[in-house]
Design an enzyme around this catalytic site. Structure first.
Site, PDB file in Angstrom:
ATOM      1  N   LYS A  96       0.833  -1.194   0.000  1.00 50.39           N
ATOM      2  CA  LYS A  96       0.000   0.000   0.000  1.00 50.39           C
ATOM      3  C   LYS A  96       0.874   1.252   0.000  1.00 50.39           C
ATOM      4  O   LYS A  96       2.036   1.217   0.415  1.00 50.39           O
ATOM      5  CB  LYS A  96      -0.873   0.030   1.262  1.00 50.39           C
ATOM      6  CG  LYS A  96      -1.899  -1.074   1.360  1.00 50.39           C
ATOM      7  CD  LYS A  96      -2.627  -0.971   2.697  1.00 50.39           C
ATOM      8  CE  LYS A  96      -3.670  -2.069   2.836  1.00 50.39           C
ATOM      9  NZ  LYS A  96      -4.812  -1.879   1.934  1.00 50.39           N
ATOM     10  N   ARG A 170     -10.440 -11.521   1.600  1.00 51.35           N
ATOM     11  CA  ARG A 170     -11.330 -12.544   1.044  1.00 51.35           C
ATOM     12  C   ARG A 170     -10.685 -13.923   1.072  1.00 51.35           C
ATOM     13  O   ARG A 170     -11.373 -14.934   1.137  1.00 51.35           O
ATOM     14  CB  ARG A 170     -11.742 -12.140  -0.375  1.00 51.35           C
ATOM     15  CG  ARG A 170     -10.617 -12.097  -1.365  1.00 51.35           C
ATOM     16  CD  ARG A 170     -10.934 -11.276  -2.605  1.00 51.35           C
ATOM     17  NE  ARG A 170     -11.026  -9.858  -2.290  1.00 51.35           N
ATOM     18  CZ  ARG A 170     -11.227  -8.900  -3.199  1.00 51.35           C
ATOM     19  NH1 ARG A 170     -11.384  -9.223  -4.471  1.00 51.35           N
ATOM     20  NH2 ARG A 170     -11.289  -7.634  -2.853  1.00 51.35           N
TER      21      ARG A 170
END
Length: 314
Positions: A96, A170
């Site tokens: 990130k 996920r």
């Protein structure tokens, strides 16, 4: 408040192991049965998605399993709650930007919500069997970290090509949902990542089940709104060398995350609650402090208290 407190903890304090310890203490004091699986037990279950995310970190993963089993429980219904417990998320190899990365200590807010909700469910004596599953790990860019292009095999045997290591939530939820099913969940909810600042997104099936959760969230004070799951979005997850991928570009990301989770829900009715945007408040408001909001706890407890109506939605 407990969920807020945990989500506010810095990543060097609240590691996966340190998350499991207060979870066990709270669960026991609330009257829940609790089990914490270490990295060896996780490996024995074949949870390749959870282990794949954990590979880059020196901190070993944990899987927290909570059970509420009242004597007078609704028949034929087991509510499964699965919460994302990424105790710090750098994005991994797909790292990130540095700006606001400090906020990624709150990427375990879904897990904190499940923990707080399970404690409330037990203390309120909700008349339904509940299973809480919290897969906990860091997502770090270490020398052993999963890489874009890696293929991971889930506990269910499905293969996933990792195109972006920052789509890790996920992955761990996939193995968590599978485990909830093996433990007997008949209705499943997943608490996960990002939509807006005041409203959580809802995805799932059947529509009546999603609407049931929306109404419960309104009653509980956690505002939410349903979003569609169109099957043609699933084409973006298709791959030639694995069953599917963990991402498919920027467009419709929240929908694709829900479609990925659907792959691990089997034939169960399920709802995915997308809370990253609502898990943190940037400013003080009359009804909440700045920082972690504890979103989801009240909604999940409200769902369990309305157990009699769940059987009609199956």
């Amino acid at each position: 408040n407990l969920a807020r407190e945990l989500s506010n903890e810095p990543g060097n304090v609240l590691t996966p192991r340190e998350f499991a310890d207060p979870a066990s203490t709270l669960a026991t004091s609330a009257g829940l049965a609790v089990e914490v699986l270490d990295e060896n037990a996780i490996a024995a279950l074949g949870m390749g998605l959870l282990l794949g995310v954990a590979r880059g970190s020196e901190q070993p993963p944990r899987l927290v399993v909570l059970r509420h089993e009242p004597k007078q429980a609704a028949t034929g219904v087991v509510l499964g709650l699965v919460g994302k417990g990424i105790t710090f998320d750098t994005g991994g190899i797909s790292i990130k930007p540095s700006e606001n990365m400090d906020r990624m200590k709150d990427d375990m807010s879904g897990g904190a919500a499940v923990l707080g909700a399970m404690a409330a469910i037990s203390r309120l004596g909700a008349p339904v069997r509940c299973i809480g599953i919290i897969p906990a790990t860091e997502n770090m860019p270490g020398g052993r970290a999963m890489k874009p292009g890696d293929i991971l095999t889930s506990a269910e045997g499905k293969t996933v090509e990792v195109l972006n290591t920052d789509a890790e939530g996920r992955l761990i939820l996939g193995d968590g949902l599978w485990y909830a099913r093996t433990l007997g969940a008949t209705l499943t909810g997943a608490c996960v990542v990002a939509l807006g600042k005041t409203t959580s997104g809802l995805f799932g099936r059947p529509d009546a089940c999603v609407e049931h959760v929306r109404r419960a969230s309104d009653r509980a004070g956690d505002r939410s709104w349903p979003l569609p799951i169109f099957d043609d979005y699933r084409d973006l997850l298709k791959r030639d060398i694995a069953d599917f991928t963990n991402t498919g570009g920027r467009a419709g990301r929240a929908i694709r995350a829900a479609l990925f989770i659907r792959e691990f829900a089997g034939d169960l009715p399920w709802v995915h609650m997308d809370i990253a945007g609502t898990a943190w408040a940037e400013e003080v408001k009359p009804y909440q402090p700045k920082g972690a909001t504890g979103v989801g706890v009240r909604t999940l407890a409200e769902l369990a208290l309305g157990a009699d109506s769940w059987g009609k939605l199956k």
